[in-house]
Design a protein around this motif. Structure first.
Motif, PDB file in Angstrom:
ATOM      1  N   TRP A 113       3.336   1.661  -7.782  1.00 39.02           N
ATOM      2  CA  TRP A 113       2.327   2.451  -8.498  1.00 39.02           C
ATOM      3  C   TRP A 113       1.031   1.663  -8.647  1.00 39.02           C
ATOM      4  O   TRP A 113       0.458   1.554  -9.742  1.00 39.02           O
ATOM      5  CB  TRP A 113       2.867   2.881  -9.867  1.00 39.02           C
ATOM      6  N   PHE A 114       0.541   1.133  -7.549  1.00 42.62           N
ATOM      7  CA  PHE A 114      -0.591   0.214  -7.611  1.00 42.62           C
ATOM      8  C   PHE A 114      -1.907   0.926  -7.899  1.00 42.62           C
ATOM      9  O   PHE A 114      -2.203   1.987  -7.351  1.00 42.62           O
ATOM     10  CB  PHE A 114      -0.729  -0.559  -6.296  1.00 42.62           C
ATOM     11  N   LYS A 115      -2.710   0.265  -8.728  1.00 44.34           N
ATOM     12  CA  LYS A 115      -4.090   0.676  -9.019  1.00 44.34           C
ATOM     13  C   LYS A 115      -4.915  -0.598  -9.117  1.00 44.34           C
ATOM     14  O   LYS A 115      -4.509  -1.540  -9.803  1.00 44.34           O
ATOM     15  CB  LYS A 115      -4.146   1.461 -10.333  1.00 44.34           C
ATOM     16  N   GLY A 116      -6.058  -0.622  -8.419  1.00 46.98           N
ATOM     17  CA  GLY A 116      -6.850  -1.836  -8.478  1.00 46.98           C
ATOM     18  C   GLY A 116      -8.113  -1.739  -7.659  1.00 46.98           C
ATOM     19  O   GLY A 116      -8.360  -0.750  -6.962  1.00 46.98           O
ATOM     20  N   HIS A 174       5.027  -5.212 -10.898  1.00 52.16           N
ATOM     21  CA  HIS A 174       4.246  -4.415 -11.837  1.00 52.16           C
ATOM     22  C   HIS A 174       2.994  -5.243 -12.101  1.00 52.16           C
ATOM     23  O   HIS A 174       2.991  -6.155 -12.937  1.00 52.16           O
ATOM     24  CB  HIS A 174       5.071  -4.207 -13.123  1.00 52.16           C
ATOM     25  N   VAL A 226      -1.253  -4.452 -11.936  1.00 53.15           N
ATOM     26  CA  VAL A 226      -2.337  -3.505 -11.622  1.00 53.15           C
ATOM     27  C   VAL A 226      -3.684  -4.052 -12.080  1.00 53.15           C
ATOM     28  O   VAL A 226      -3.773  -4.960 -12.898  1.00 53.15           O
ATOM     29  CB  VAL A 226      -2.084  -2.130 -12.274  1.00 53.15           C
ATOM     30  N   TYR A 227      -4.743  -3.460 -11.493  1.00 57.42           N
ATOM     31  CA  TYR A 227      -6.126  -3.819 -11.813  1.00 57.42           C
ATOM     32  C   TYR A 227      -6.328  -5.335 -11.678  1.00 57.42           C
ATOM     33  O   TYR A 227      -5.913  -5.912 -10.677  1.00 57.42           O
ATOM     34  CB  TYR A 227      -6.514  -3.274 -13.190  1.00 57.42           C
ATOM     35  N   ALA A 257      -3.421  -7.743 -10.552  1.00 59.22           N
ATOM     36  CA  ALA A 257      -2.918  -7.782  -9.180  1.00 59.22           C
ATOM     37  C   ALA A 257      -3.421  -9.023  -8.446  1.00 59.22           C
ATOM     38  O   ALA A 257      -2.690  -9.632  -7.657  1.00 59.22           O
ATOM     39  CB  ALA A 257      -3.309  -6.514  -8.439  1.00 59.22           C
TER      40      ALA A 257
END
Length: 280
Positions: free
Chosen positions: A175-178, A150, A152-153, A156
């Motif tokens: 659920w990656f966001k970056g 866990h 993200v952004y 990571a």
């Protein structure tokens, strides 16, 4: 609950990230029956703490060929006491000595807790969370187990640095966001990412699917987390990961059967599903 039939989908899949122990017991069993009848081969059930890890181990014992557990401590929770931390690590090591199949997770960094505190003008010390994540990364490397993250952004990149420090290759960012530079770094390191049902309506996720290497993608639901769009008001079920398969095929311009086979193979190889033990 009406059980879905396999002909509704015509392919198989894995839900690579779900919190089965957070559902009511009978609810979880019904959802699993529905998904297995529809063609799901397996789920990876991640943990929040020691009690959650123990519950997921019991689920694995009930479904030994279909549930891969992941043991860890969720970073959006208050930090464990020193005693709780030692007990969890000792318990995970015991599972390893017994030769049981499992991954390390869900672990990572508290992006949402940290940013909420900062937005409220409150001080937030990230150092102990980084220390705990480093310990989990070292454990994953030592035991040669996959690790579920866990992160993200901007978090990571911090996680990548720790994985690189210990030579961890089997890393799964759920659920990656970056940012683009982190996506490139993760892809070059061979890390996996998984896609949730929000790929049906979130541009950030559709861009990631188009950008990330096809042999490093997996599907997930993160249930019981609820979704919007076409899933508004619905209980999150591992069957929704089948919809993710179709959406990925649409975005990548591939045949659904071809994409399903690739995504299935990705998840099974990463987690050692069907191999008896999730090790290198």
């Amino acid at each position: 609950m009406t059980e879905a039939k396999s002909e509704h989908y015509g392919y198989k899949w894995v839900d690579s990230h779900i919190h089965l122990d957070l559902y009511e017991e009978q609810e979880a069993k019904a959802l699993l029956r529905e998904a297995f009848a529809a063609g799901m081969e397996a789920v990876v059930s991640v943990s929040m703490n020691l009690a959650s890890s123990q519950a997921n181990r019991e689920l694995r014992l009930a479904y030994p060929e279909q549930i891969m557990p992941a043991y860890g401590f969720h970073p959006e929770r208050p930090l464990p006491s020193a005693e709780e931390e030692e007990e969890l690590f000792a318990w995970i090591r015991e599972r390893h000595r017994e030769g049981e199949p499992f991954a390390i997770g869900e672990v990572g960094l508290p992006y949402y807790t940290r940013t909420e505190a900062e937005a409220a003008g409150e001080a937030f010390d990230e150092a102990p969370y980084l220390r705990l994540l480093e310990r989990f990364a070292a454990l994953a490397a030592e035991l040669e187990r996959p690790i579920v993250l866990h992160a993200v952004y901007e978090d990571a990149a911090k996680a990548c640095a720790l994985l690189e420090k210990y030579g961890v290759r089997r890393a799964h960012f759920h659920w990656f966001k970056g940012p683009e530079e982190t996506i490139s770094r993760m892809a070059s390191n061979g890390y996996f990412v998984s896609v949730t049902p929000d790929v049906a309506y979130e541009e950030e996720m559709t861009a990631l699917v188009r950008r990330y290497p096809a042999d490093r993608l997996m599907t997930e639901t993160d249930g019981p987390w609820p979704f919007e769009g076409p899933y508004e008001g619905r209980l999150t079920s591992p069957v929704m990961a089948a919809d993710v398969v179709l959406r990925i095929a649409e975005l990548r311009g591939t045949l659904p059967a071809e994409e399903a086979a690739r995504l299935l193979a990705n998840a099974k190889a990463f987690y050692g599903i069907g191999a008896g033990r999730a090790t290198s």
